[in-house]
Design a protein around this motif. Sequence first.
Motif, PDB file in Angstrom:
ATOM      1  N   ALA A 154       0.833  -1.207   0.000  1.00 37.81           N
ATOM      2  CA  ALA A 154       0.000   0.000   0.000  1.00 37.81           C
ATOM      3  C   ALA A 154       0.869   1.259   0.000  1.00 37.81           C
ATOM      4  N   ALA A 155       1.988   1.214   0.727  1.00 39.07           N
ATOM      5  CA  ALA A 155       2.904   2.359   0.772  1.00 39.07           C
ATOM      6  C   ALA A 155       3.542   2.595  -0.598  1.00 39.07           C
ATOM      7  N   VAL A 156       3.949   1.505  -1.252  1.00 34.76           N
ATOM      8  CA  VAL A 156       4.556   1.620  -2.589  1.00 34.76           C
ATOM      9  C   VAL A 156       3.563   2.227  -3.569  1.00 34.76           C
ATOM     10  N   VAL A 157       2.316   1.746  -3.549  1.00 33.18           N
ATOM     11  CA  VAL A 157       1.289   2.262  -4.454  1.00 33.18           C
ATOM     12  C   VAL A 157       1.031   3.744  -4.183  1.00 33.18           C
ATOM     13  N   SER A 158       0.872   4.089  -2.913  1.00 34.39           N
ATOM     14  CA  SER A 158       0.571   5.480  -2.547  1.00 34.39           C
ATOM     15  C   SER A 158       1.697   6.423  -2.937  1.00 34.39           C
ATOM     16  N   ILE A 159       2.930   6.035  -2.624  1.00 32.38           N
ATOM     17  CA  ILE A 159       4.085   6.888  -2.926  1.00 32.38           C
ATOM     18  C   ILE A 159       4.249   7.064  -4.434  1.00 32.38           C
ATOM     19  N   SER A 160       4.112   5.960  -5.164  1.00 36.68           N
ATOM     20  CA  SER A 160       4.317   6.031  -6.619  1.00 36.68           C
ATOM     21  C   SER A 160       3.259   6.891  -7.300  1.00 36.68           C
ATOM     22  N   ILE A 161       2.025   6.880  -6.775  1.00 35.29           N
ATOM     23  CA  ILE A 161       0.955   7.683  -7.378  1.00 35.29           C
ATOM     24  C   ILE A 161       1.032   9.142  -6.953  1.00 35.29           C
ATOM     25  N   CYS A 162       1.280   9.373  -5.656  1.00 36.49           N
ATOM     26  CA  CYS A 162       1.234  10.737  -5.117  1.00 36.49           C
ATOM     27  C   CYS A 162       2.503  11.548  -5.390  1.00 36.49           C
ATOM     28  N   LEU A 163       3.638  10.890  -5.426  1.00 37.18           N
ATOM     29  CA  LEU A 163       4.900  11.622  -5.521  1.00 37.18           C
ATOM     30  C   LEU A 163       5.563  11.559  -6.893  1.00 37.18           C
ATOM     31  N   PHE A 164       5.114  10.645  -7.756  1.00 41.21           N
ATOM     32  CA  PHE A 164       5.784  10.477  -9.044  1.00 41.21           C
ATOM     33  C   PHE A 164       4.793  10.563 -10.196  1.00 41.21           C
ATOM     34  N   GLN A 165       5.238  11.172 -11.263  1.00 38.54           N
ATOM     35  CA  GLN A 165       4.493  11.226 -12.503  1.00 38.54           C
ATOM     36  C   GLN A 165       5.256  10.428 -13.565  1.00 38.54           C
ATOM     37  N   PRO A 166       4.542   9.906 -14.577  1.00 43.01           N
ATOM     38  CA  PRO A 166       5.255   9.209 -15.656  1.00 43.01           C
ATOM     39  C   PRO A 166       6.254  10.155 -16.326  1.00 43.01           C
ATOM     40  N   PRO A 167       7.453   9.653 -16.704  1.00 43.04           N
ATOM     41  CA  PRO A 167       7.931   8.264 -16.619  1.00 43.04           C
ATOM     42  C   PRO A 167       8.664   7.954 -15.312  1.00 43.04           C
ATOM     43  N   ASN A 168       8.755   8.954 -14.400  1.00 41.97           N
ATOM     44  CA  ASN A 168       9.479   8.726 -13.143  1.00 41.97           C
ATOM     45  C   ASN A 168       8.805   7.666 -12.279  1.00 41.97           C
ATOM     46  N   ARG A 169       7.490   7.560 -12.420  1.00 45.28           N
ATOM     47  CA  ARG A 169       6.764   6.531 -11.661  1.00 45.28           C
ATOM     48  C   ARG A 169       7.244   5.146 -12.058  1.00 45.28           C
ATOM     49  N   GLN A 170       7.405   4.925 -13.358  1.00 42.64           N
ATOM     50  CA  GLN A 170       7.879   3.633 -13.844  1.00 42.64           C
ATOM     51  C   GLN A 170       9.296   3.355 -13.352  1.00 42.64           C
ATOM     52  N   THR A 171      10.132   4.370 -13.340  1.00 44.81           N
ATOM     53  CA  THR A 171      11.513   4.205 -12.867  1.00 44.81           C
ATOM     54  C   THR A 171      11.546   3.827 -11.395  1.00 44.81           C
ATOM     55  N   PHE A 172      10.748   4.522 -10.579  1.00 44.54           N
ATOM     56  CA  PHE A 172      10.699   4.258  -9.143  1.00 44.54           C
ATOM     57  C   PHE A 172      10.250   2.823  -8.853  1.00 44.54           C
ATOM     58  N   VAL A 173       9.112   2.431  -9.443  1.00 44.85           N
ATOM     59  CA  VAL A 173       8.587   1.084  -9.200  1.00 44.85           C
ATOM     60  C   VAL A 173       9.497   0.043  -9.845  1.00 44.85           C
TER      61      VAL A 173
END
Length: 237
Positions: free
Chosen positions: A123-142
């Motif tokens: 849940a923390a990974v999902v929340s952080i990736s959605i709230c703090l990252f925008q594509p394409p940085n979200r893909q890089t983070f996850v």
Amino acid sequence: MEISGAGGLFSTYSICSNAAGIAGNLCAFVLFISPIPTFRRIIRNKSTEQFSGLPYICALLNCLICLWYGTPIVSPGIILVFTVNSVGAVFQLAYILIFIIYAERTKKLKMLGLLFGVFAAFAAVVSISICLFQPPNRQTFVGYLSVISLISMFASPLFIINLVIRTRSVEYMPFYLSLATFLMSLSFFAYGMFKQDPFIYIPNGIGGVLGIIQLVLYWRYSRPNEEPTRPLLESNA
């Protein structure tokens, strides 16, 4: 003519990519069902005996992180990564629930705590990736998280490889699981290369190398009358 040729090339490329991903899904399914004999024994004896539930907890977390990486909101165009890890997560959760049902009180509470910890981490990974990252940085983070998770899963084959070398026996390394591990890694390595996604092909390339080592060791140390007695994914405490 040039447009037609380009379209045909794209179609062939897409077919090869999907074929690699589907092959990876099928090989992964073999690995997902491999602990079934272990859990039949647990259900039959109504006890987890000396088995450990930790490998299934780790596998569940790995599947959840990787399925999140495969979702369109994170990584468009790699749905076969989502499908294989969704199926894997269902299997791992089922194994964990069976383990909890038949475990003694101390193990039961420990496993429940770990299971809630896995869901909280996901849940923390999902929340952080959605709230703090925008594509394409979200893909890089996850993607980095999925690679770390996948590499951590290599502890099991490394342990088996060490055990085989130490004992000069393949008793604990069934051939069909070693072959399935190699073929799955090879398939997803190819899938990652087709998709030009290093977060897929790098960890699966490493997994493929480990699979080759297992197959070579099996050829080196197998004896005509020796039959593996325990599956690769079975773990004792």
